[in-house]
Each structure stands twice: as C-alpha cells, then as structure tokens.
Write an enzyme that holds these catalytic residues in place. Structure first.
Site, PDB file in Angstrom:
ATOM      1  N   CYS A 387       0.831  -1.211   0.000  1.00 23.84           N
ATOM      2  CA  CYS A 387       0.000   0.000   0.000  1.00 23.84           C
ATOM      3  C   CYS A 387       0.865   1.261   0.000  1.00 23.84           C
ATOM      4  O   CYS A 387       1.421   1.604  -1.038  1.00 23.84           O
ATOM      5  CB  CYS A 387      -0.978  -0.048   1.163  1.00 23.84           C
ATOM      6  SG  CYS A 387      -2.425   0.969   0.857  1.00 23.84           S
ATOM      7  N   HIS A 513      -3.610  -5.092   0.602  1.00 22.00           N
ATOM      8  CA  HIS A 513      -2.994  -5.604   1.834  1.00 22.00           C
ATOM      9  C   HIS A 513      -3.027  -7.134   1.857  1.00 22.00           C
ATOM     10  O   HIS A 513      -3.986  -7.721   2.368  1.00 22.00           O
ATOM     11  CB  HIS A 513      -3.738  -5.048   3.055  1.00 22.00           C
ATOM     12  CG  HIS A 513      -3.486  -3.604   3.283  1.00 22.00           C
ATOM     13  ND1 HIS A 513      -2.449  -3.147   4.067  1.00 22.00           N
ATOM     14  CD2 HIS A 513      -4.120  -2.515   2.813  1.00 22.00           C
ATOM     15  CE1 HIS A 513      -2.463  -1.834   4.072  1.00 22.00           C
ATOM     16  NE2 HIS A 513      -3.465  -1.415   3.321  1.00 22.00           N
ATOM     17  N   GLU A 515      -1.491  -9.087   3.700  1.00 25.64           N
ATOM     18  CA  GLU A 515      -1.375  -9.648   5.057  1.00 25.64           C
ATOM     19  C   GLU A 515      -2.727 -10.044   5.657  1.00 25.64           C
ATOM     20  O   GLU A 515      -2.769 -10.791   6.627  1.00 25.64           O
ATOM     21  CB  GLU A 515      -0.635  -8.671   5.983  1.00 25.64           C
ATOM     22  CG  GLU A 515      -1.370  -7.394   6.376  1.00 25.64           C
ATOM     23  CD  GLU A 515      -1.200  -6.241   5.391  1.00 25.64           C
ATOM     24  OE1 GLU A 515      -0.943  -6.494   4.205  1.00 25.64           O
ATOM     25  OE2 GLU A 515      -1.348  -5.079   5.818  1.00 25.64           O
TER      26      GLU A 515
HETATM   27  N1  GLN Z   1      -1.953   6.783   2.874  1.00 27.78           N
HETATM   28  C1  GLN Z   1      -2.076   6.010   1.698  1.00 27.78           C
HETATM   29  C2  GLN Z   1      -3.458   6.144   1.055  1.00 27.78           C
HETATM   30  O1  GLN Z   1      -4.384   6.546   1.684  1.00 27.78           O
HETATM   31  C3  GLN Z   1      -1.757   4.559   1.948  1.00 27.78           C
HETATM   32  C4  GLN Z   1      -2.730   3.862   2.856  1.00 27.78           C
HETATM   33  C5  GLN Z   1      -2.242   2.538   3.352  1.00 27.78           C
HETATM   34  O2  GLN Z   1      -1.054   2.260   3.323  1.00 27.78           O
HETATM   35  N2  GLN Z   1      -3.125   1.729   3.876  1.00 27.78           N
HETATM   36  O3  GLN Z   1      -3.615   5.807  -0.101  1.00 27.78           O
END
Ligand code: GLN
Length: 543
Positions: A387, A513, A515
């Site tokens: 992410c 994600h 994970e």
């Molecule tokens: N801050 C980034 C976004 O909002 C990444 C978010 C995250 O890593 N979950 O896109």
C-alpha cells in the site's frame, strides 16, 4: 427452551488486566471446535463509541483489520480468520457506537413511539439481536462472542447485562461463559497469587454471570493445589480451571488448551457430540516454527514500529511464510524517521536480507522510507511494498530513475509538479473520514510473465484494500519506459494494483494488503515468495 436452531453460544470475557490474549484464546477455542468438525463462527464486541476502529490512531488501537466486505474491524478478527479459516463479515465486529447508532436511528424513525429509550431494554435488546445475528444466514453449531475490555469497566456493562439476559433466555446447556484471568507470580516471595482471579470472578457474579470455565494466564504452570483453590473460590469445578501458560508461539495455544481437556469439557457442557479432534496439521506447523532449517532477517521500515500490534497481520504472515520456507523470519524494526538522518542507510540496512515497507498514513517518515527503498533497489536486496510501501516505491523510482526530481504523492505535497501518486477522482469529492476509503475486496488481473503471476499461479485474484491514493496513470508511460513493470491492474477502475522492477531480483509492491489473507497452513503467495527471495539473497551473499 432450546436455543434457536440448535446454535450454542460461548461468551468469553476478560478479567484483571487487558492484553491477556482474549482474542487468541477465542480463536484457539474456535480452532479446537472446528478441528472436531463443528461449524464455528466468532464475533467481537468492542465497548468503545467509535463506529469502527478505522478513525483511530494505530497507537490507540493497533492494526485496523479489513474484511472482504470492506468493514474496518478490530485486529482480533485477524486471529479469528487465521485460526478458523473463514471469511468474516461486517457483523462479526460490533461496537458500542454501532449499537447506539442503530437504536438512535430507530428512535428518530419513530419505532419506539411513546417509550423512553433506555439502556435496558433497548440497548441490551440490540446487543442480543447482534449475538444471534451471526448465525442467521448460515447456521453455526457454535458462536463464540468475545467481549472486549476488562470486567469492571463501566463501558462493557451493557454487553455483560445483555449476555446475562441472553443466557437466561436460551437456558442451560446452550451457553457457556468462559473467563480469562491473570494468575500473577510474585518474584520476590516466589508465590502464585489467585486473589486477582477471585476478585474478577466476584465482579462477574455481581453482574449475574457465573463463569463455567476459567482460562488462567500464568508465567509458570499452576499446581493442582492452586487449581483447587481457584475452583473453590470461584465456584467452578477443578477440571474447568484451564492453565493458559505463556508460550513461545500463539499457534501452540489450541494444542495446550486441548491437552487439558478443554475441547471435551466444552462439548460435554453444551451437550454436543463431535468427532475426535484432528490436530496433526497444527502440531506439525508448530514443530516447523520451532525447528527451522534456516533463518533470514527482514527489515520492516514503518512509522508505528514501537507498537507491534500495528503490524499484527504482517508479523503473522511472516510466521506462515517462514514455515512454508522452513525458515525463521527475524524482524528488524526500523523507524522510518530514523533512516532520514543517515546519509547512507548501510548501517541500518546493510545486514538485512529483505526490506518491507508497510502501509501507513501521513507525511511523517516518508523520506526515510524512500531512502531505504533506494538503498535496496540499488543493492538488489529483495523489496516488498504494501500500500503506502508501493506508493513510496513509485515515488522513489520516479525521482531517482525517471529523473522527476520532485515527484511525490499529493497526500504529502499537494503542489508537487509530478503527482505520481494522486487521489482517485471519486475520492476528491468525499469529505467524511469514517469508512470512506477504497475498502475491502477488489479483483485484479495479473500479467503473464511477471513474478507476481508466477507466485499466485493464476491470472485473476481478489485482495483487500484500504487507501485513498493511487498510482497516477498519467505517469505510467515514463515509469514503464524506465523499467517499472505493471504486474497487476484493476480493469474496471483502471488502477495499478501490483508493480515490479524489471532489473531487480525481487522487487514487488502491491496497492492492496496481502497480510489480511494469510492463514495457518495457507501462506500468502507474495509473503511466501518474498521470504524465499530473502533466503536466496542470503545464501548468494554467503557464497
Ligand atoms: N496513505 C495512503 C493512502 O491513503 C496509503 C494507505 C495505506 O497504506 N493503507 O492511499
């Protein structure tokens, strides 16, 4: 009266102090029952007023665990999914905020016309509806409900009162109350103390709940004498005093509980018949955790590294991927801000076999992460970005390979001349913060010939998301011309989901994600591949 459609209910409360591992205890009970062929589901009640943990800082709450349906939930749901291997839904996590929100909406609609709306019965009725709700669509043999917080907290009282009423309604043989407590050891006098447990059970009984089974967390094994004393003072049978001993791996806990007869005890008390338990897989899994043939060191460079709970699912994913590679994964935690101060991160990253940059929000530490990524990109050290980790990797590549010196995400610099990461159009119109990110399961199509495709072994995948920002497609040409490979895309929304680098042994980053989808015995392909790459890197380095 028999409980609805034969479902049995187990309530798990906690006493003495928080942080005793109630979530893992519930997941372990779930595992034990599932291993005996029963259909089990687990839900969590959280006594805070937030509608969900999505708006809380990781320092307050730890990781926010995201489900397929987009719900932002408590990290204990991660343990449930990993242990009992089912996909949870929004309704598996109820907060006080949700309960009141629901009741107040109904009051405004006029559903309670004429009545004074009160904690008892209106709030407790709504809680009871939610206890049952889990078993509505699909029938479960057992529904386990974990009550967050510690008995004695003002906040959890309505939940406990609802449970008291619920138990009365479904009648004996259809419910069980399990209480997790601490039995401390006083080093100086060399004594084990049962008084905190006695007091905690007293508090529960004041509310009208008599625990049937006690899970007693302790540093050293409880003697027979101590167990007898706890049983006598807490009004439970001695066989129902189960020792939850400190263990080196959480995956040992179902085995430890079952060795003490917890599975049989639950079945007997709930009048359930089930087959003999199947623990071969878990026993082997634990053995592999304890006796790996090799080890690697992975650096996690993030913003909340002081608080390991903020990265719970990542830690567990590494355990699963480690077992799959017959290898221990040592995690080296590095605060991104600390990397910023170093002109050369060699001192911090020189000895690691891989770097993971996890998700995160806000500007703090970003430049440190970018510096760390540059280092591993140039050295050919395996890199895995999740992410925000993907977003940082794209910024680093744009700046240092494509020559877009001021490239950035508009999250950190609204006026950057090169917004390689930017808000999606529909996100620009959103003002409310709660539950408004791109959340939950989205599909992606992987490109043949990429490492990612090889790891998944299929073209169509579905992964969980939680973010607002995306790779800006306007920069795709320049990025790909310089060696960045788009390995996965979401076709409907035309969004980049996975990137790789052409000229690097293992450099993969994903916008989702992974994970949240790794489970016991089913490691996530990207984590498994990353650990394997780290092992190969280490072996090559040693030659
Ligand atoms: N801050 C980034 C976004 O909002 C990444 C978010 C995250 O890593 N979950 O896109």
């Amino acid at each position: 009266m028999n409980s609805e459609k034969g479902t049995k209910y187990i309530f798990v409360t906690g006493g003495v102090i928080s942080g005793l591992g109630k979530g893992i205890a519930c997941a372990s009970i779930g595992y034990i029952l599932k291993a005996r062929g029963l259909r089990v589901n687990i839900q969590k009640f959280d006594p805070y007023i937030n509608v969900d943990p999505g708006t809380m800082s990781p320092y307050q709450h730890g990781e926010v665990y995201v489900l397929d349906d987009g719900a932002e939930t408590d990290l204990d749901l991660g343990h449930y999914e990993r242990f009992i291997d089912i996909d949870m839904k929004k309704e598996n996590n109820t907060t006080t905020g949700q309960v009141y929100y629901e009741v107040i909406k109904r009051e405004r609609k006029g559903d309670y016309l004429g009545a004074t709306v009160q904690v008892i019965p209106h709030i407790t009725d709504e809680i009871k509806r939610r206890i049952r709700n889990i078993s509505q669509s699909r029938k479960y043999d057992v529904v386990i409900t974990e009550v967050g917080g510690t008995v004695g907290d003002i906040e959890s009282l309505p939940f406990l009162e609802a449970i008291r009423q619920f138990c009365l309604e479904v009648g004996h043989g259809n419910f069980l109350n399990i209480h997790l407590t601490l039995v401390p050891y006083i080093e100086t006098s060399g004594e084990i103390k049962t008084k905190p447990t006695q007091h905690s059970v007293m508090k529960l009984r004041e509310i009208g709940i008599q625990p049937d089974i006690l899970l007693c967390r302790s540093k050293y094994p409880l003697t027979d004498e101590v167990k007898s004393k706890i049983a006598l003072f807490c009004n439970v049978s001695k066989g129902a005093v189960i020792n939850a001993l400190d263990v080196d791996t959480i995956y040992e806990i179902p085995l430890m509980f079952d060795r003490q007869g917890l599975g049989d005890l639950i079945l007997e008390r709930l009048h359930l018949s089930a087959k003999e338990s199947q623990f071969e897989d878990l026993t082997l899994f634990v053995k592999k955790i304890r006796n790996p043939s090799d080890e690697v060191t992975i650096c996690i460079c993030g913003k909340y590294t002081q608080l390991r709970d903020a990265y719970k699912s990542i830690i567990e994913s590494f355990t699963h991927a480690g077992v799959a590679n017959d290898c221990r994964v040592n995690l080296k935690w590095v605060e991104a801000e600390d990397v910023e101060g170093f002109s050369d991160p060699e001192g911090i990253l020189g000895d690691v076999d891989g770097l993971l940059v996890p998700g995160g929000f806000g500007e703090r530490g970003i430049e440190g992460k970018i510096k760390a990524i540059k280092f591993v990109r140039e050295r050919g050290i395996p890199f895995f970005g999740i992410c925000l980790g993907l977003q940082c990797a794209v910024i680093e590549f744009a700046r240092n390979v494509c020559g877009l010196k001021e490239a950035n995400s508009t999250e950190f610099d609204e006026d950057t001349p090169n917004p390689v990461i930017d808000l999606m159009e529909e996100q620009k119109r959103i003002v409310e913060k709660g539950g408004t990110m791109r959340l939950g399961a989205y599909t992606a199509v992987l490109s043949k010939g990429t490492k990612t495709f090889e790891l998944y072994g299929k073209r169509n995948i579905s992964e969980r998301h939680r973010h607002r920002y995306e790779v800006n497609n306007k920069y795709l040409d320049i990025l790909t011309q310089n060696g960045l490979v788009v390995a996965g895309v979401n076709k409907e929304l035309n969004l980049v989901e996975v990137i790789e680098l052409r000229d690097h042994p293992w450099f993969i980053a994903c916008q989702f994600h992974p994970e949240f989808k790794s489970r016991i015995g089913k490691p996530h392909p990207l984590f498994r591949g990353f650990v394997r790459a780290a092992l190969e890197y280490k072996r090559a380095k040693g030659e």
